[in-house]
Scaffold this active site. Structure first.
Site, PDB file in Angstrom:
ATOM      1  N   ASP A  16      39.112  70.491   7.546  1.00  0.00           N
ATOM      2  CA  ASP A  16      39.908  69.589   6.735  1.00  0.00           C
ATOM      3  C   ASP A  16      40.275  70.249   5.410  1.00  0.00           C
ATOM      4  OD1 ASP A  16      40.329  66.294   7.003  1.00  0.00           O
ATOM      5  OD2 ASP A  16      40.680  67.162   5.029  1.00  0.00           O
ATOM      6  N   ASP A  68      36.652  76.398   7.751  1.00  0.00           N
ATOM      7  CA  ASP A  68      36.502  74.988   7.437  1.00  0.00           C
ATOM      8  C   ASP A  68      37.771  74.329   7.981  1.00  0.00           C
ATOM      9  OD1 ASP A  68      35.677  72.574   6.040  1.00  0.00           O
ATOM     10  OD2 ASP A  68      37.388  72.998   4.746  1.00  0.00           O
TER      11      ASP A  68
HETATM   12 MG   LIG Z   1      37.584  71.254   3.681  1.00  0.00          MG
END
Ligand SMILES: [Mg+2]
Length: 310
Positions: free
Chosen positions: A32, A30
């Site tokens: 962010d 992932d």
């Molecule tokens: Mg995230």
């Protein structure tokens, strides 16, 4: 209560880090809250990715953000100093486009898509050769006129070839777009969502996410869309199909229990690594009935570097 084993804490434990890294060939990241926050790259991220790649590990960036297409997302990565390739990026807009063209396969001419969302979705649909309307069309970024009420009500403003409504994060959502999308759904269009994240993290804060944009359509129709972002296993299947990965030798790395970690757990990956630089905290999996429990955790992704020379 079911016995859930608590995750192993890797920060500051080089031997455990090395064991962890050896367990996997592929790391799904992932972005962010793991690699960066908004436009701020976390310290040591580039070196950590380099270390993993130098050990022959495959790195894949998995994002629910549908506002950017893969080439645009690559620009974000390289702009922040992370070397990468467009084939290492897997986004919810891409995942949706693949589903529409290769699985849904609506027969022409009723294969046109009405888009609620930004250019990222349009670019991925275009790439797959899927006809669409809506999206960033400037003619839909306005107030309702009396002609709109009439044309939507009697159907004269609607395109009879729309077979599917694909909704994602739209920074220009308005009453006109919702009214049109609602009518297509009432007429039997398939309801798809790029992702259903409640919030969108940016500038060290949270804003309405795709899921919050789509809620009115769910409310109006009483239907749930098929969604392609994490934790949807439609996305995991698409990733597996594209990269031919061995789930047992794959680890999902993320900051959010209800999307990233759940995605990895439900996808029966060999492991999941939670990083505490984003949304979820240790208390979130230690509480009763957690949304998901990771198998490993670190304070920050760069803590994995401690294992590199041990
Ligand atoms: Mg995230």
């Amino acid at each position: 209560m079911a016995q859930v084993s608590m995750p192993k804490y890797l920060t500051g434990d080089p031997a455990a880090i090395n064991d962890f890294i050896d367990k996997f060939d592929v790391f799904l990241f992932d972005c962010d809250g793991v690699l960066w926050s908004g436009d701020h790259l976390y310290e040591g991220v580039v070196e950590t990715l380099e270390m993993l790649r130098s050990k022959g590990k495959k790195t894949i960036f998995v994002t629910n953000n549908s506002t950017k297409s893969r080439p645009e997302y690559l620009k974000k990565l390289t702009g922040l100093g992370i070397p990468g390739h467009v084939d290492e990026i897997f986004g919810s807009a891409y995942s949706s486009a693949i589903y529409i063209s290769r699985i849904l396969k609506q027969p022409a001419p009723k294969n046109k898509v009405f888009v609620i969302g930004e250019a990222g979705i349009e670019n991925e649909l275009r790439e797959e050769g899927i006809p669409f309307i809506g999206g960033t069309d400037p003619n839909l970024r306005r107030e309702m006129t009396p002609e709109d009420w009439q044309g939507i009500a009697d159907g004269s403003m609607l395109d009879p070839d729309i077979g599917c409504v694909l909704a994602g994060l739209d920074f220009h959502i308005n009453y006109l777009k919702l009214s049109i999308a609602y009518q297509y759904l009432r007429r039997g269009a398939v309801f798809l969502a790029t992702n259903v994240d409640s919030t969108f993290p940016i500038n060290h804060n949270f804003f309405p996410g795709a899921g919050s944009i789509i809620i009115p359509l769910i409310n109006m129709t009483g239907q749930q869309p098929l969604s392609f972002g994490k934790p949807s296993q439609a996305m995991m299947d698409a990733i597996e199909g594209k990269f031919q990965l061995d789930r047992e030798r794959t680890c999902m790395v993320g900051d959010r229990l209800n999307t990233d970690i759940k995605f990895g757990v439900e996808g029966k990956l060999g492991g999941t690594l939670a990083v505490l630089t984003g949304v979820s905290k240790k208390e979130d999996w230690e509480k009763e009935d957690p949304e998901a429990v990771p198998s490993f955790y670190v304070d920050a992704l760069s803590d994995l570097r401690a294992g590199a020379h041990a």
